[in-house]
Design a protein around this motif. Structure first.
Motif, PDB file in Angstrom:
ATOM      1  N   GLY A  77       0.787  -1.225   0.000  1.00 40.12           N
ATOM      2  CA  GLY A  77       0.000   0.000   0.000  1.00 40.12           C
ATOM      3  C   GLY A  77       0.822   1.279   0.000  1.00 40.12           C
ATOM      4  N   TRP A  78       2.126   1.171   0.182  1.00 41.68           N
ATOM      5  CA  TRP A  78       2.972   2.363   0.216  1.00 41.68           C
ATOM      6  C   TRP A  78       3.085   2.970  -1.180  1.00 41.68           C
ATOM      7  CZ3 TRP A  78       7.300   3.305   4.100  1.00 41.68           C
ATOM      8  CH2 TRP A  78       6.913   2.870   5.371  1.00 41.68           C
ATOM      9  N   LEU A  79       3.240   4.271  -1.220  1.00 44.68           N
ATOM     10  CA  LEU A  79       3.395   4.998  -2.474  1.00 44.68           C
ATOM     11  C   LEU A  79       4.873   5.130  -2.820  1.00 44.68           C
ATOM     12  CD1 LEU A  79       0.811   7.848  -1.856  1.00 44.68           C
ATOM     13  CD2 LEU A  79       0.503   5.765  -3.213  1.00 44.68           C
ATOM     14  N   ILE A  80       5.145   5.150  -4.110  1.00 40.59           N
ATOM     15  CA  ILE A  80       6.502   5.344  -4.626  1.00 40.59           C
ATOM     16  C   ILE A  80       6.523   6.701  -5.314  1.00 40.59           C
ATOM     17  CG2 ILE A  80       8.248   4.509  -6.234  1.00 40.59           C
ATOM     18  CD1 ILE A  80       6.835   1.722  -5.950  1.00 40.59           C
ATOM     19  N   ALA A  81       7.503   7.519  -4.962  1.00 39.22           N
ATOM     20  CA  ALA A  81       7.559   8.865  -5.528  1.00 39.22           C
ATOM     21  C   ALA A  81       8.999   9.266  -5.819  1.00 39.22           C
ATOM     22  CB  ALA A  81       6.928   9.863  -4.555  1.00 39.22           C
ATOM     23  N   VAL A  82       9.116  10.324  -6.588  1.00 41.45           N
ATOM     24  CA  VAL A  82      10.396  10.998  -6.799  1.00 41.45           C
ATOM     25  C   VAL A  82      10.121  12.498  -6.692  1.00 41.45           C
ATOM     26  CG1 VAL A  82      11.359   9.178  -8.274  1.00 41.45           C
ATOM     27  CG2 VAL A  82      10.185  11.107  -9.319  1.00 41.45           C
ATOM     28  N   PRO A  83      11.129  13.276  -6.337  1.00 49.01           N
ATOM     29  CA  PRO A  83      10.921  14.724  -6.285  1.00 49.01           C
ATOM     30  C   PRO A  83      10.583  15.271  -7.676  1.00 49.01           C
ATOM     31  CG  PRO A  83      12.949  14.118  -5.160  1.00 49.01           C
ATOM     32  CD  PRO A  83      12.465  12.899  -5.887  1.00 49.01           C
ATOM     33  N   ARG A  84       9.665  16.205  -7.728  1.00 53.45           N
ATOM     34  CA  ARG A  84       9.266  16.807  -9.004  1.00 53.45           C
ATOM     35  C   ARG A  84      10.481  17.381  -9.737  1.00 53.45           C
ATOM     36  NH1 ARG A  84       4.586  18.135 -11.569  1.00 53.45           N
ATOM     37  NH2 ARG A  84       3.337  17.456  -9.815  1.00 53.45           N
ATOM     38  N   SER A  85      11.478  17.830  -8.994  1.00 54.57           N
ATOM     39  CA  SER A  85      12.675  18.416  -9.607  1.00 54.57           C
ATOM     40  C   SER A  85      13.446  17.407 -10.461  1.00 54.57           C
ATOM     41  CB  SER A  85      13.595  18.993  -8.532  1.00 54.57           C
ATOM     42  OG  SER A  85      14.034  17.965  -7.656  1.00 54.57           O
ATOM     43  N   GLN A  86      13.227  16.108 -10.245  1.00 57.23           N
ATOM     44  CA  GLN A  86      13.905  15.084 -11.042  1.00 57.23           C
ATOM     45  C   GLN A  86      13.162  14.768 -12.340  1.00 57.23           C
ATOM     46  OE1 GLN A  86      14.844  11.557  -8.844  1.00 57.23           O
ATOM     47  NE2 GLN A  86      16.208  12.631  -7.462  1.00 57.23           N
ATOM     48  N   LEU A  87      11.955  15.287 -12.476  1.00 53.95           N
ATOM     49  CA  LEU A  87      11.157  15.044 -13.674  1.00 53.95           C
ATOM     50  C   LEU A  87      11.349  16.188 -14.663  1.00 53.95           C
ATOM     51  CD1 LEU A  87       7.853  13.989 -11.903  1.00 53.95           C
ATOM     52  CD2 LEU A  87       9.551  12.475 -12.918  1.00 53.95           C
ATOM     53  N   PRO A  88      11.198  15.915 -15.957  1.00 51.51           N
ATOM     54  CA  PRO A  88      11.257  17.016 -16.927  1.00 51.51           C
ATOM     55  C   PRO A  88      10.181  18.060 -16.626  1.00 51.51           C
ATOM     56  CG  PRO A  88      11.357  14.898 -18.040  1.00 51.51           C
ATOM     57  CD  PRO A  88      11.034  14.621 -16.595  1.00 51.51           C
ATOM     58  N   GLN A  89      10.538  19.329 -16.768  1.00 54.98           N
ATOM     59  CA  GLN A  89       9.615  20.432 -16.493  1.00 54.98           C
ATOM     60  C   GLN A  89       8.558  20.514 -17.593  1.00 54.98           C
ATOM     61  OE1 GLN A  89      10.054  22.222 -13.699  1.00 54.98           O
ATOM     62  NE2 GLN A  89       8.228  23.436 -14.023  1.00 54.98           N
ATOM     63  N   LEU A  90       7.295  20.636 -17.209  1.00 57.06           N
ATOM     64  CA  LEU A  90       6.191  20.790 -18.153  1.00 57.06           C
ATOM     65  C   LEU A  90       5.458  22.089 -17.849  1.00 57.06           C
ATOM     66  CD1 LEU A  90       4.718  17.170 -18.018  1.00 57.06           C
ATOM     67  CD2 LEU A  90       6.250  18.118 -19.747  1.00 57.06           C
ATOM     68  N   SER A  91       4.784  22.637 -18.850  1.00 61.79           N
ATOM     69  CA  SER A  91       4.029  23.869 -18.629  1.00 61.79           C
ATOM     70  C   SER A  91       2.839  23.592 -17.712  1.00 61.79           C
ATOM     71  CB  SER A  91       3.541  24.451 -19.956  1.00 61.79           C
ATOM     72  OG  SER A  91       2.629  23.565 -20.571  1.00 61.79           O
ATOM     73  N   GLU A  92       2.425  24.608 -16.966  1.00 61.73           N
ATOM     74  CA  GLU A  92       1.326  24.450 -16.017  1.00 61.73           C
ATOM     75  C   GLU A  92      -0.015  24.226 -16.696  1.00 61.73           C
ATOM     76  OE1 GLU A  92       1.060  27.398 -12.978  1.00 61.73           O
ATOM     77  OE2 GLU A  92       3.208  27.340 -12.591  1.00 61.73           O
ATOM     78  N   ASP A  93      -0.162  24.684 -17.939  1.00 55.07           N
ATOM     79  CA  ASP A  93      -1.451  24.549 -18.613  1.00 55.07           C
ATOM     80  C   ASP A  93      -1.660  23.170 -19.233  1.00 55.07           C
ATOM     81  OD1 ASP A  93       0.183  24.613 -20.856  1.00 55.07           O
ATOM     82  OD2 ASP A  93      -0.525  26.568 -21.545  1.00 55.07           O
ATOM     83  N   GLY A  94      -0.626  22.343 -19.244  1.00 50.61           N
ATOM     84  CA  GLY A  94      -0.754  20.991 -19.763  1.00 50.61           C
ATOM     85  C   GLY A  94      -0.573  20.873 -21.263  1.00 50.61           C
ATOM     86  N   LYS A  95      -0.299  21.979 -21.943  1.00 52.51           N
ATOM     87  CA  LYS A  95      -0.156  21.926 -23.402  1.00 52.51           C
ATOM     88  C   LYS A  95       1.072  21.127 -23.836  1.00 52.51           C
ATOM     89  CE  LYS A  95      -2.688  26.189 -24.381  1.00 52.51           C
ATOM     90  NZ  LYS A  95      -3.950  25.546 -24.382  1.00 52.51           N
ATOM     91  N   GLU A  96       2.099  21.070 -22.998  1.00 50.51           N
ATOM     92  CA  GLU A  96       3.301  20.283 -23.301  1.00 50.51           C
ATOM     93  C   GLU A  96       3.173  18.852 -22.797  1.00 50.51           C
ATOM     94  OE1 GLU A  96       6.495  22.329 -21.420  1.00 50.51           O
ATOM     95  OE2 GLU A  96       6.378  24.051 -22.762  1.00 50.51           O
TER      96      GLU A  96
END
Length: 168
Positions: A77-96
């Motif tokens: 049941g535990w969640l697996i995560a990574v810091p958002r800083s390790q993910l490619p940056q996307l625009s806030e509007d979701g267009k990318e």
């Protein structure tokens, strides 16, 4: 933190775990050499995946820190995560594009403006991705995440518009 998967239980006797990934590609989690695990999304424990195999829509993962089934079973049941800083940056509007984890909790309405439910999760079938929608009555509905059905994903208003009837 961006949640990218969930531990669904132990596998075997050597401390492996079964994981449901929330990534676009089933093995996408393995791109990250360090994971953070949490059962409450407040405190996080660092772990290091060392190997994996794919079984249907699940990953079987070996973690450096776990070597027996008893310890690994506590991760169910535990969640697996990574810091958002390790993910490619996307625009806030979701267009990318957007991360599946960002779609969790978004409202789903049909083209007539009727509320269908909220996104509870997504999964990949091989043919197409599928939205798991939590309906107001507590039931769940599956909606194909394909262009013919999903008309718009609006990240700013946190809403997905689908060509879907309430009685499908």
């Amino acid at each position: 933190m961006v949640v990218l998967g969930r531990v669904i239980g132990p596998h075997g006797i050597r401390g492996q775990i079964k994981v449901t990934p929330f990534t676009e590609h089933i093995d996408g989690l393995m791109e990250y050499p360090v994971w953070w695990l949490s059962n409450d999304e407040k405190s996080w424990q660092i772990v290091h995946p060392t190997s994996f195999s794919v079984h249907d829509s699940l990953l079987i993962i070996t973690l450096e820190e776990y070597s027996d089934r008893t310890n690994a079973s506590g991760l169910k049941g535990w969640l697996i995560a990574v810091p958002r800083s390790q993910l490619p940056q996307l625009s806030e509007d979701g267009k990318e594009g957007y991360y599946w984890s960002d779609l969790i909790g978004i409202s789903v309405v049909n083209t007539q403006g009727e509320f269908i439910g909220t996104v509870a999760g997504l999964f990949e079938t091989g043919a197409n991705d599928v939205l798991r929608i939590q309906l107001p009555g507590g039931k769940e509905e599956l909606i194909p995440f394909v262009d013919q059905v999903v008309r718009q994903v609006d990240m700013r208003s946190r809403q997905i518009m689908v060509d879907w009837e309430l009685d499908y």
